[in-house]
Write a protein that holds these residues in place. Structure first.
Motif, mmCIF file in Angstrom:
data_model
loop_
_atom_site.group_PDB
_atom_site.id
_atom_site.type_symbol
_atom_site.label_atom_id
_atom_site.label_comp_id
_atom_site.label_asym_id
_atom_site.label_seq_id
_atom_site.Cartn_x
_atom_site.Cartn_y
_atom_site.Cartn_z
ATOM 1 N N GLY A 1 0.911 -1.219 0.178
ATOM 2 C CA GLY A 1 -0.072 -0.151 -0.021
ATOM 3 C C GLY A 1 1.001 1.495 0.116
ATOM 4 O O GLY A 1 2.002 1.090 -0.090
ATOM 5 N N GLY A 2 0.191 2.474 0.107
ATOM 6 C CA GLY A 2 0.935 3.630 0.204
ATOM 7 C C GLY A 2 -0.286 4.831 0.293
ATOM 8 O O GLY A 2 -1.420 4.630 0.424
ATOM 9 N N ASP A 3 0.291 6.023 0.404
ATOM 10 C CA ASP A 3 -0.616 7.178 0.423
ATOM 11 C C ASP A 3 -0.441 8.143 -0.637
ATOM 12 O O ASP A 3 0.765 8.128 -1.393
ATOM 13 N N ALA A 4 -1.747 8.811 -1.175
ATOM 14 C CA ALA A 4 -1.767 9.609 -2.080
ATOM 15 C C ALA A 4 -2.351 11.007 -1.741
ATOM 16 O O ALA A 4 -3.243 10.800 -0.930
ATOM 17 N N THR A 5 -2.013 12.190 -2.489
ATOM 18 C CA THR A 5 -2.646 13.365 -1.907
ATOM 19 C C THR A 5 -3.207 14.020 -3.112
ATOM 20 O O THR A 5 -2.757 13.984 -4.100
ATOM 21 N N PHE A 6 -4.475 14.465 -2.811
ATOM 22 C CA PHE A 6 -5.150 15.069 -3.990
ATOM 23 C C PHE A 6 -5.677 16.756 -3.706
ATOM 24 O O PHE A 6 -6.433 16.502 -2.576
ATOM 25 N N VAL A 7 -5.384 17.525 -4.141
ATOM 26 C CA VAL A 7 -5.957 18.967 -3.782
ATOM 27 C C VAL A 7 -6.596 19.637 -5.068
ATOM 28 O O VAL A 7 -5.781 19.778 -5.948
ATOM 29 N N ALA A 8 -8.096 19.516 -5.119
ATOM 30 C CA ALA A 8 -8.534 19.814 -6.302
ATOM 31 C C ALA A 8 -8.388 21.717 -6.353
ATOM 32 O O ALA A 8 -8.776 22.269 -5.504
ATOM 33 N N SER A 9 -8.036 22.066 -7.480
ATOM 34 C CA SER A 9 -8.057 23.465 -8.029
ATOM 35 C C SER A 9 -9.360 24.145 -8.434
ATOM 36 O O SER A 9 -9.528 25.394 -8.501
ATOM 37 N N GLU A 10 -10.160 23.244 -8.872
ATOM 38 C CA GLU A 10 -11.483 23.598 -9.473
ATOM 39 C C GLU A 10 -12.470 22.816 -8.902
ATOM 40 O O GLU A 10 -12.367 21.625 -8.816
ATOM 41 N N PRO A 11 -13.825 23.239 -8.801
ATOM 42 C CA PRO A 11 -14.825 22.366 -8.694
ATOM 43 C C PRO A 11 -15.335 21.395 -9.789
ATOM 44 O O PRO A 11 -14.915 21.686 -10.953
ATOM 45 N N GLY A 12 -15.971 20.324 -9.421
ATOM 46 C CA GLY A 12 -16.303 19.447 -10.559
ATOM 47 C C GLY A 12 -16.135 17.887 -10.223
ATOM 48 O O GLY A 12 -16.347 17.670 -8.933
ATOM 49 N N GLU A 13 -16.282 17.180 -10.922
ATOM 50 C CA GLU A 13 -16.371 15.814 -10.653
ATOM 51 C C GLU A 13 -15.087 15.146 -11.177
ATOM 52 O O GLU A 13 -14.613 15.145 -12.269
ATOM 53 N N TYR A 14 -14.380 14.303 -10.209
ATOM 54 C CA TYR A 14 -13.085 13.584 -10.613
ATOM 55 C C TYR A 14 -13.379 12.076 -10.431
ATOM 56 O O TYR A 14 -14.442 11.757 -9.619
ATOM 57 N N TYR A 15 -12.230 11.317 -10.469
ATOM 58 C CA TYR A 15 -12.618 9.838 -10.269
ATOM 59 C C TYR A 15 -11.312 9.201 -9.513
ATOM 60 O O TYR A 15 -10.300 9.805 -10.135
ATOM 61 N N TYR A 16 -11.245 8.396 -8.598
ATOM 62 C CA TYR A 16 -10.190 7.639 -8.245
ATOM 63 C C TYR A 16 -10.509 6.199 -8.714
ATOM 64 O O TYR A 16 -11.594 5.584 -8.751
ATOM 65 N N ILE A 17 -9.390 5.676 -9.498
ATOM 66 C CA ILE A 17 -9.350 4.518 -10.231
ATOM 67 C C ILE A 17 -8.100 3.470 -9.988
ATOM 68 O O ILE A 17 -7.222 3.962 -9.312
#
Length: 325
Positions: free
Chosen positions: A155-171
């Motif tokens: 396993g491991g860690d990942a970071t996501f900081v969205a700069s814009e509103p909307g729909e994203y996906y983790y896959i």
């Protein structure tokens, strides 16, 4: 001498020998096939060169996916799972409400994914704005890759900081696994304004305060800190000021390496220094034995960080709280 004396011996094999040879060849084929199918997902995880070029070429259009963190952190546990017959692929659960949980956050919230491969196959994690296919994934959001996936139990860690509103996906970015069910939705709403305004500038009140901090390191270069090494008195002490205070910080480099100072919202984003509080920069850092000063007005109330802005040094320990009341 008769002509028969010049004839060469014709070598022949027996049916028993031929049978043994065929059995050996068949055994090699069976073993090779078993190795291939037992590791099918690993071979399938290879992304051809053409696919890599396409992915790299498209990545630029989504470079804006990672934004500036505002101070709020959302922790999410994600686990790869498959059914025993490998027909159902999913995150966290194979069915029910726990399957592929939907994540809700605001622009600027830091979503930290704690990823574990609880399946029996090979997988890799990433966040994308694309509605189909394995990507392109947003820089900094991956755990493993299609070429170097997570083995079962890893396993491991990942970071996501969205700069814009909307729909994203983790896959799962291994080709084909998203289509088999490894896809979850991330709904990003506009910033609420509360945490996003935490780094805002304010009018000075006239009150002046001063502090002195120094970069220190252990002799083996394994411990990084401010003023004293971890475990010693005074190490990474909090700095507390009031909103609108004019703050002067005297910075000394008492180590044998190069450093730079700044106040930030997110220590994982050392390039975003607030209020012109930088002393030196990663490109032009303080040399050992050198010092510098900076004066700035503390902004809106909140808990910030004063760090070494040289990439990696905050994570190694040069990270302390800068509290604005």
């Amino acid at each position: 001498m008769s002509h028969t004396e010049h004839e060469e011996t014709i070598l022949r094999t027996s049916p028993a020998r031929m049978g043994k040879m065929l059995a050996i060849l068949l055994g090699i084929m069976v073993i090779g096939g078993a190795i291939f199918f037992l590791n099918y997902d690993y071979w399938n995880s290879y992304l051809p060169t053409a696919g890599k070029i396409q992915e790299e070429g498209a990545a630029g259009s989504h470079a804006q996916g990672q934004g500036q963190a505002t101070g709020k952190t959302v922790d999410v546990d994600i686990a790869f799972m498959e059914s025993p017959d490998f027909k159902v692929y999913a995150f966290n659960a194979l069915s029910g409400d726990g399957k592929n949980p939907e994540i809700h956050a605001n622009v600027g919230d830091k979503i930290v994914f704690h990823v574990t491969n609880k399946g029996k196959s090979f997988h890799a994690f990433g966040v994308t704005a694309s509605k189909e296919g394995p990507g392109p994934v947003i820089d900094g959001t991956t755990v493993g890759t299609a070429d170097n996936p997570l083995k079962p139990g890893k396993g491991g860690d990942a970071t996501f900081v969205a700069s814009e509103p909307g729909e994203y996906y983790y896959i799962c970015v291994v080709p084909g696994h998203r289509e088999l069910g490894m896809e979850g939705k991330i709904e990003i709403a506009p910033s609420t304004g509360g945490s996003a305004a935490s780094g805002a500038e304010v009018k000075p009140t006239g009150n002046k305060v001063e502090f002195t901090v120094s970069f220190v390191m252990s002799a083996d270069f394994k411990q990084y800190a401010f003023d004293a090494l971890p475990g010693q008195a005074g190490s990474n002490a909090d700095i507390k000021v009031k909103s609108g205070d004019t703050v002067t910080i005297h910075v000394k480099n008492d180590s044998k390496s190069f450093h730079a100072f700044g106040v930030v919202v997110d220590p994982d984003n050392p390039s975003n220094v607030l209020w012109n509080s930088a002393v030196a920069t990663p490109d032009n850092p303080l040399k050992p034995g050198k010092s510098g000063d900076v004066t700035f007005v503390a902004g809106a109330p909140g808990t910030y960080h004063y760090i070494c802005t040289v990439p990696g040094h905050a994570a190694l320990g040069m990270d302390a709280k800068f509290i604005v009341e």
